[in-house]
Design an enzyme around this catalytic site. Structure first.
Site, mmCIF file in Angstrom:
data_model
loop_
_atom_site.group_PDB
_atom_site.id
_atom_site.type_symbol
_atom_site.label_atom_id
_atom_site.label_comp_id
_atom_site.label_asym_id
_atom_site.label_seq_id
_atom_site.Cartn_x
_atom_site.Cartn_y
_atom_site.Cartn_z
ATOM 1 C CD1 TRP A 238 -2.674 1.631 0.451
ATOM 2 C CD2 TRP A 238 -1.942 1.984 2.531
ATOM 3 N NE1 TRP A 238 -3.345 2.719 0.944
ATOM 4 C CE2 TRP A 238 -2.917 2.953 2.216
ATOM 5 C CE3 TRP A 238 -1.339 2.005 3.785
ATOM 6 C CZ2 TRP A 238 -3.303 3.938 3.116
ATOM 7 C CZ3 TRP A 238 -1.724 2.979 4.692
ATOM 8 C CH2 TRP A 238 -2.705 3.925 4.359
ATOM 9 C CG HIS A 239 2.243 2.421 -3.037
ATOM 10 N ND1 HIS A 239 1.488 1.402 -3.572
ATOM 11 C CD2 HIS A 239 3.543 2.058 -3.190
ATOM 12 C CE1 HIS A 239 2.287 0.470 -4.036
ATOM 13 N NE2 HIS A 239 3.536 0.829 -3.820
#
Length: 312
Positions: A238-239
């Site tokens: 996840w960014h």
């Protein structure tokens, strides 16, 4: 005892912004002196509402929140409700915060606080640069009073996320970004490509969000939709662009690779409007204005995120 560094955050909450704000509130070396809020991820009414709620959840209702620009300087732009939810916080239906905003416009607050904390102010922008651009038009001397500007925005080699060439924050209001990049002699940039290189493992994030703290519980709720969206499209990481920008702002010593280059914004391209153009070979003769984050210590970044979520 060392005096805390005054930190002013221009933001458009947004799930990413929320995590970055929790990191800022949790940092003992900095004092958040205000949140100036613009439209971006969603409309202004919702970004302001989200900023107020996050302050309440973090036990920081004392932090003043200033509403700013309801849209870009010149041209309409799409929001990011498909990623963050229609309300920007995952559409979980949270109860509104008990407190409200200050009467002062965000652009005026930026200017006033730059005088109050002249020469010491750390200014971090997590959304479109509309508020800051307006402040600059009102007072072009503003950069002289800002000790350091950290911008989350751009795609330094034109691998965009809103368009093929442009990143959301800059592409939302390219004219504003142009004004800011042209006005500040130097600034730090955390771009979308650096964000993709510093993904947070979904398994670790889920473990951190299970912590028995109000911050973790609230963030688990509001980030659920965007984490599912990310897992479906980007795999096992996840960014969080704004969290990475805040890590660099609070702990610049964590950067392991930086590049200084001239950076400008494309305003007129048919396919490239809003793109950030990096003069990698210094062909234009313009001075290096941007210090670009290329790599940040992963363990430090993850530790900062974990600590912010579990803070009580």
């Amino acid at each position: 005892m060392t005096e805390k560094i005054p930190l002013l955050i221009d933001t458009d909450p947004g799930v990413d912004d929320a995590l970055a704000l929790l990191m800022a509130f949790n940092d003992t070396a900095h004092e958040v002196v205000g949140l100036t809020v613009a439209a971006g991820n969603v409309g202004l009414g919702r970004t302001v509402r989200n900023a107020l709620k996050l302050c309440e959840v973090a036990g920081r209702s004392d932090v003043p929140v200033y509403a700013g620009c309801p849209g870009p300087l010149l041209h309409p732009s799409p929001d990011a409700a498909d990623v963050h939810g229609r309300d920007g916080f995952g559409d979980v239906g949270y109860a509104p915060a008990a407190h409200g905003t200050q009467a002062e416009h965000a652009a005026l607050a930026i200017l006033r606080l730059s005088h109050v904390h002249a020469g010491r102010l750390l200014l971090v922008t997590l959304g479109p640069l509309t508020n800051l651009a307006l402040a600059l038009k009102l007072d072009p001397t503003l950069p002289h009073r800002v000790a350091r500007l950290v911008v989350m925005g751009g795609a330094v080699s034109a691998h965009g996320n809103l368009t093929p060439a442009a990143e959301f924050n800059v592409a939302f209001d390219p004219e504003a970004a142009h004004l800011v990049f042209d006005a500040f002699p130097t600034f730090d940039v955390v771009d979308w490509e650096a964000t993709l290189a510093h993904g947070l493992p979904h398994a670790s994030v889920e473990q951190w969000l299970a912590a028995p703290s109000p911050r973790a519980a609230f963030y688990e709720q509001i980030s659920r939709q965007t984490r599912l969206w990310s897992a479906d499209r980007r795999g096992d990481h996840w960014h969080s662009a704004d969290a990475l920008a805040m890590a660099l702002a609070l702990h610049p010593e964590g950067a392991t690779s930086l590049a200084e280059r001239p950076l400008a914004v494309e305003l007129a391209g048919i396919l490239t409007r809003g793109a950030t153009v990096t003069d990698w070979n210094r062909q234009t003769g313009r001075p290096d204005n941007a210090r670009l984050l290329l790599a940040y210590d992963r363990r430090r970044f993850e530790a900062l995120v974990q600590a912010a979520l579990a803070a009580t």
